[in-house]
Design a protein around this motif. Structure first.
Motif, PDB file in Angstrom:
ATOM      1  N   MET A 227       9.309  36.064  -3.347  1.00 13.68           N
ATOM      2  CA  MET A 227       8.259  35.245  -2.741  1.00 13.68           C
ATOM      3  C   MET A 227       8.365  35.379  -1.229  1.00 13.68           C
ATOM      4  O   MET A 227       9.329  34.894  -0.618  1.00 13.68           O
ATOM      5  N   VAL A 228       7.395  36.033  -0.617  1.00 13.90           N
ATOM      6  CA  VAL A 228       7.475  36.368   0.803  1.00 13.90           C
ATOM      7  C   VAL A 228       7.562  35.122   1.671  1.00 13.90           C
ATOM      8  O   VAL A 228       8.420  35.014   2.555  1.00 13.90           O
ATOM      9  N   ASP A 229       6.677  34.153   1.460  1.00 14.37           N
ATOM     10  CA  ASP A 229       6.674  32.959   2.317  1.00 14.37           C
ATOM     11  C   ASP A 229       7.988  32.191   2.224  1.00 14.37           C
ATOM     12  O   ASP A 229       8.513  31.701   3.225  1.00 14.37           O
ATOM     13  N   ASP A 230       8.524  32.103   1.019  1.00  9.82           N
ATOM     14  CA  ASP A 230       9.790  31.393   0.840  1.00  9.82           C
ATOM     15  C   ASP A 230      10.933  32.156   1.507  1.00  9.82           C
ATOM     16  O   ASP A 230      11.816  31.549   2.122  1.00  9.82           O
TER      17      ASP A 230
ATOM     18  N   LEU B 186      10.750  34.011   4.131  1.00  3.20           N
ATOM     19  CA  LEU B 186      10.656  33.776   5.577  1.00  3.20           C
ATOM     20  C   LEU B 186      11.169  32.379   5.931  1.00  3.20           C
ATOM     21  O   LEU B 186      11.851  32.199   6.949  1.00  3.20           O
ATOM     22  N   ALA B 187      10.883  31.398   5.085  1.00  7.58           N
ATOM     23  CA  ALA B 187      11.363  30.034   5.331  1.00  7.58           C
ATOM     24  C   ALA B 187      12.881  29.953   5.244  1.00  7.58           C
ATOM     25  O   ALA B 187      13.505  29.091   5.888  1.00  7.58           O
TER      26      ALA B 187
ATOM     27  N   ARG C 202       1.572  45.037   0.659  1.00  2.00           N
ATOM     28  CA  ARG C 202       1.457  43.573   0.705  1.00  2.00           C
ATOM     29  C   ARG C 202       2.820  42.890   0.662  1.00  2.00           C
ATOM     30  O   ARG C 202       2.946  41.732   1.070  1.00  2.00           O
ATOM     31  N   GLN C 203       3.828  43.581   0.165  1.00  2.00           N
ATOM     32  CA  GLN C 203       5.189  43.037   0.202  1.00  2.00           C
ATOM     33  C   GLN C 203       5.880  43.370   1.523  1.00  2.00           C
ATOM     34  O   GLN C 203       6.579  42.532   2.102  1.00  2.00           O
TER      35      GLN C 203
ATOM     36  N   PRO D  69       4.120  41.829   5.604  1.00  2.71           N
ATOM     37  CA  PRO D  69       4.381  40.463   6.082  1.00  2.71           C
ATOM     38  C   PRO D  69       5.834  40.253   6.508  1.00  2.71           C
ATOM     39  O   PRO D  69       6.116  39.433   7.390  1.00  2.71           O
TER      40      PRO D  69
ATOM     41  N   LYS E 133       7.305  40.170  10.817  1.00  5.65           N
ATOM     42  CA  LYS E 133       8.126  39.066  11.318  1.00  5.65           C
ATOM     43  C   LYS E 133       9.472  39.547  11.871  1.00  5.65           C
ATOM     44  O   LYS E 133      10.334  38.736  12.211  1.00  5.65           O
TER      45      LYS E 133
END
Length: 411
Positions: free
Chosen positions: A35-38, A40-41, A80-81, A84, A88
């Motif tokens: 999960m990309v957003d997770d 990064l978090a 797409r993976q 992102p 960053k």
């Protein structure tokens, strides 16, 4: 005119190469990202992503003519993976593997001709004679490590998976160590050459499991070899055929993958004849890479830990033991300066991983790997490499029974 055009072509090729230096991130924290957003978090700096070579083969290809067509939908899904994460500033590492497609026509082009068609294996060795490997690696290297950032940036290329176990993870048939290493070296050299054409400083990595002076139990020498012996044989063959910069992607799982107590491994030793190289005796690997014949330009090869995790036991201490194992591993690698990345596996528990529950997240009931809820290790992982780490990690030290996180080798 002919030579002028050739000169212009060569100049264009040279100008298209990415000459940026290999980055130096703040620390080694990484994850095989689901999960990309997770991710990064969680504050990671290194991300591992699998790439399946057989999925890149398009049926419109005409292999006899050397004309290969590639699966654009799969390439776009990888974009797409990757993008992102690299946008960053994360270092993305691609794990290049060839899963059997179950399509004999595709497997004949992508997989090693000697792979055992009558044997259920996880990953095949790659075919170095069909032309596909060179073509696909030139495409991938130009797309993600070349001079342009349109699709994202890749800095690390892990060539295969646990290739010293060549019956299961690098299937090329029943062959001895010398042949297994030689066939892998041929594939590695093709990939490295393609990557260097487009990137001056991206890194390529040999992948091994945690077996060191021994090999997988109950498996013949024609099917698996000790990681140390495979590494040494590969290195010798590279030197004989023309040395280049390669590095090591190690998997230092505990001796028993079902026991998260990495500090309590009973069979390993702290010398070069240890049966395995796990987190408990991980210094064995960088020390071995200091041998003169393994150096490149007078320096040791770099190391990443590209796949390892800790099982969650289904008992009251299970999550605390898993978190303590991560703390133990993190503290250990801080004392080993040639280790650049610790890429944790997995992001979410996976139902098809032999009963292992390695994730930072639990998977949802009746799902394969849908995220459901976070485990205790999640918050600890998030704090790794931050000022909050020390107190969070030290609170788990009593779980281990150790007096300090990294005892001396004699303790």
């Amino acid at each position: 005119m002919r030579y002028l055009l050739l000169g212009l072509l060569l100049a264009q090729m040279a100008s298209a190469q990415n000459t940026d230096p290999f980055p130096t991130p703040p620390n080694q924290k990484g994850l095989q990202v689901q999960m990309v957003d997770d991710a990064l978090a969680l504050g990671i700096h290194h991300a591992g992503i699998n790439v399946n070579l057989t999925a890149l083969f398009d049926a419109q290809s005409k292999p006899g003519s050397g004309d290969f067509v590639f699966n654009q939908n799969y390439l776009a899904s990888l974009d797409r993976q990757i993008k992102p994460l690299s946008d960053k500033g994360l270092l993305v590492y691609l794990i290049i593997i060839a899963y059997p497609s179950k399509n004999p026509a595709i497997d004949a082009i992508v997989l090693h001709p000697g792979h055992r068609k009558d044997y259920k294996f996880s990953v095949g060795a790659v075919n170095t004679t069909s032309g596909f490997l060179s073509a696909v690696m030139n495409l991938l290297a130009e797309r993600w490590s070349g001079a342009h950032l349109d699709h994202g940036r890749v800095w690390g290329w892990i060539i295969g998976n646990e290739v010293n176990s060549h019956f299961l993870w690098n299937n090329m048939g029943l062959v001895p160590l010398e042949t297994a290493a030689s066939e892998y070296e041929k594939a590695f050299r093709i990939m490295h050459t393609a990557i260097r054409r487009h990137s001056q400083n991206s890194r390529t990595y040999l992948s091994s499991d945690h077996h060191w002076s021994s090999s997988m139990h109950n498996v013949s020498p024609q099917e698996a070899t000790p990681g140390r012996d495979f590494l040494d044989t590969f290195a010798r063959l590279v030197r004989e055929r023309g040395d280049f910069d390669w590095h090591v992607a190690w998997h230092p799982y505990p001796e028993d993958l079902g026991n998260p107590r990495a500090w309590a491994d009973k069979t390993v030793t702290h010398d070069d004849n240890s049966n395995k190289a796990t987190f408990k005796n991980l210094e064995v690997l960088p020390k071995h890479l200091e041998h003169p014949e393994l150096l490149f330009n007078g320096k040791p090869r770099r190391i990443i830990l590209s796949e390892q995790g800790f099982h969650t036991l289904l008992n009251p201490e299970g999550e605390r033991l898993q978190a303590a194992a991560y703390a133990y591993a993190w503290e250990k690698i801080q004392s080993l300066p040639t280790i650049d990345a610790f890429i944790y596996h997995r992001h979410v528990d996976h139902a098809h991983e032999g009963g292992l529950r390695l994730g930072l997240w639990r998977n949802a009931p009746n799902s394969v790997a849908d995220p459901y809820s976070r485990k205790l290790i999640y918050e600890l992982f998030q704090k790794a490499g931050t000022p909050a780490w020390r107190s969070a990690a030290d609170a788990l030290l009593p779980v281990t029974g150790l007096q300090k996180w990294v005892p001396a080798a004699s303790e």
